[in-house]
Write a protein that holds these residues in place. Structure first.
Motif, mmCIF file in Angstrom:
data_model
loop_
_atom_site.group_PDB
_atom_site.id
_atom_site.type_symbol
_atom_site.label_atom_id
_atom_site.label_comp_id
_atom_site.label_asym_id
_atom_site.label_seq_id
_atom_site.Cartn_x
_atom_site.Cartn_y
_atom_site.Cartn_z
ATOM 1 N N GLY A 1 0.720 8.387 16.790
ATOM 2 C CA GLY A 1 2.107 8.106 17.132
ATOM 3 C C GLY A 1 3.075 8.921 16.302
ATOM 4 N N THR A 2 4.176 9.316 16.923
ATOM 5 C CA THR A 2 5.196 10.086 16.221
ATOM 6 C C THR A 2 6.581 9.665 16.680
ATOM 7 N N SER A 3 7.517 9.731 15.763
ATOM 8 C CA SER A 3 8.929 9.509 16.107
ATOM 9 C C SER A 3 9.789 10.535 15.387
ATOM 10 N N SER A 4 9.269 11.762 15.251
ATOM 11 C CA SER A 4 9.917 12.811 14.460
ATOM 12 C C SER A 4 11.288 13.176 15.026
ATOM 13 N N PRO A 5 12.362 12.885 14.271
ATOM 14 C CA PRO A 5 13.714 13.165 14.768
ATOM 15 C C PRO A 5 14.221 14.522 14.288
ATOM 16 N N ASP B 1 -7.197 6.863 12.550
ATOM 17 C CA ASP B 1 -7.777 6.050 13.614
ATOM 18 C C ASP B 1 -7.014 4.757 13.873
ATOM 19 N N ARG B 2 -6.017 4.437 13.052
ATOM 20 C CA ARG B 2 -5.248 3.226 13.333
ATOM 21 C C ARG B 2 -4.476 3.316 14.651
ATOM 22 N N PHE B 3 -4.216 4.548 15.107
ATOM 23 C CA PHE B 3 -3.470 4.714 16.356
ATOM 24 C C PHE B 3 -4.379 4.580 17.588
ATOM 25 N N ALA B 4 -5.694 4.561 17.360
ATOM 26 C CA ALA B 4 -6.647 4.455 18.467
ATOM 27 C C ALA B 4 -7.029 3.009 18.743
ATOM 28 N N ARG B 5 -6.525 2.073 17.938
ATOM 29 C CA ARG B 5 -6.916 0.669 18.079
ATOM 30 C C ARG B 5 -6.211 0.011 19.274
ATOM 31 N N PRO C 1 0.811 -1.227 0.000
ATOM 32 C CA PRO C 1 0.000 0.000 0.000
ATOM 33 C C PRO C 1 0.839 1.270 0.000
ATOM 34 N N TYR C 2 1.934 1.260 0.763
ATOM 35 C CA TYR C 2 2.780 2.450 0.802
ATOM 36 C C TYR C 2 3.520 2.618 -0.523
ATOM 37 N N TYR C 3 3.974 1.507 -1.082
ATOM 38 C CA TYR C 3 4.610 1.552 -2.392
ATOM 39 C C TYR C 3 3.640 2.137 -3.426
ATOM 40 N N ALA D 1 4.908 7.297 13.912
ATOM 41 C CA ALA D 1 5.563 6.258 14.716
ATOM 42 C C ALA D 1 5.810 4.985 13.929
ATOM 43 N N ASP D 2 4.896 4.625 13.031
ATOM 44 C CA ASP D 2 5.072 3.396 12.257
ATOM 45 C C ASP D 2 5.710 3.652 10.896
#
Length: 375
Positions: free
Chosen positions: A224-228, A371-375, A61-63, A318-319
């Motif tokens: 979610g976040t992982s922003s560097p 909403d995937r982060f609320a699961r 899907p991302y591709y 995050a993902d």
């Protein structure tokens, strides 16, 4: 489907996602106001390497959405005479870190399986596809050349989008300072600027790059976040036949509109020190090492001079995958949050505008809902 097409959408964020979405909405007859903290393209879009690609081992899907993103850039190029100044499909070249025992053979096999335009190039033939690269710097196994890849100067595109937005009756508010969505009765009703000025709207799109997760958290919404922290070095013009974008083990390089080079790397980003006030400290020694690594892989090992450094936080969920679309907890609130604003900038704006204006959610977008982060 949406209750009704909104009459006025307020978009918070003047990068590629915000400006692309605003232009698409304006084309659909929706009145838009684009609000940005500083100048247009003053955030992540102004300091992006902006490599247009779908080269890596991403899930299907991302591709797929990245491939669609590249397609929209080709359409843009066909419709905008003179775009070759800031948008070029001159190919991409990558090779493995043989010192760490890496190989790109499996990646090459995956690219071929997916139909991604890819050639395996032996080291002694590098100069044929990538003039300006020192063949001795390439891994002994060779390299992958992707002829369909390219790069874009996002500020150039954002300026053109801004002109279109205004021509179609939209409004652009720059230098508004840190601004926030207004939520009343569980619904987004507009935006409040740093000075307290309120701009009312039927819907709000939040596209403020790395600030998105914090702004949503203040509304009780978690993603979610992982922003560097990150930075890109831009050099002064360099007399070199390099046209391809390079993704090498220790430096990524592309041309710039003025004939210089833009470059970054994972190792140099990890060296950034963050002060107590949140400011980023980049050591001169690190910049020097990055320039030296770039010179090492280039023909004739040119002396490189820094023109400017673009530093800030990189917007990364995050993902690692994009976050697009309606926020379920707040009616009328939408979000665009991804680290790949360059490749996806036009397609994301198109699909977000479709959703905001009509309620249609493209299958390309469904894997990336907030909403995937609320699961």
């Amino acid at each position: 489907m949406i209750e009704h097409q909104p009459d006025h959408v307020v978009i918070l964020g003047g990068g590629i996602f915000g400006s692309s979405s605003a232009a698409q909405l304006a084309r659909r007859g929706v009145r838009v106001t684009l609000v940005t903290e500083g100048a247009l393209a003053g955030g992540a879009s102004g300091r992006s390497l902006a490599w247009l690609n779908a080269a890596w081992k991403w899930p299907r899907p991302y591709y797929a959405i990245r491939v669609a993103g590249i397609d929209r850039w080709r359409t843009w190029g066909a419709r905008h005479p003179g775009s070759s100044r800031y948008l070029r499909f001159t190919g991409g070249l990558m090779w493995a870190d043989e010192d760490d025992g890496e190989s790109l053979r499996d990646l090459f096999a995956l690219q071929r399986e997916r139909g991604y335009d890819a050639e395996w190039v032996a080291r002694d033939r590098i100069s044929r596809v990538a003039p300006g690269v020192d063949p001795s710097a390439v891994a002994a196994e060779g390299a992958i050349f992707n002829p369909g890849e390219g790069w874009v100067d996002l500020p150039s595109v954002i300026r053109l989008l801004a002109e279109e937005i205004v021509e179609l009756g939209g409004t652009i508010v720059e230098d508004a300072g840190p601004s926030q969505p207004i939520v009343a009765g569980g619904r987004a009703t507009g935006v409040r600027t740093a000075a307290g000025h309120e701009i009312s709207g039927d819907a709000v799109l939040l596209a403020t790059g790395p600030s998105v997760p914090l702004q949503l958290a203040e509304l009780g919404v978690q993603i979610g976040t992982s922003s560097p922290p990150a930075f890109v070095v831009f050099t002064t013009p360099v007399d070199l036949p390099l046209e391809v974008t390079l993704n090498t083990p220790h430096v990524a390089i592309r041309r710039t509109v003025d004939g210089g080079l833009a470059m970054d790397s994972g190792w140099s980003e990890r060296s950034i020190a963050v002060s107590a006030d949140g400011s980023l400290q980049i050591a001169e020694e690190v910049v020097g090492r990055l320039l030296a690594e770039a010179a090492r892989v280039l023909q004739a090992h040119p002396a490189l001079e820094v023109a400017r450094i673009g530093a800030g936080y990189k917007p990364v969920p995050a993902d690692g995958e994009p976050v697009y679309g309606r926020i379920g907890e707040v009616r009328g609130l939408y979000v665009a949050f991804s680290h790949s604003g360059a490749t996806q900038g036009l397609i994301a704006g198109e699909l977000l505008a479709d959703e905001i204006a009509t309620g249609y959610v493209s299958p390309l977008m469904t894997p990336f809902r907030p909403d995937r982060f609320a699961r």
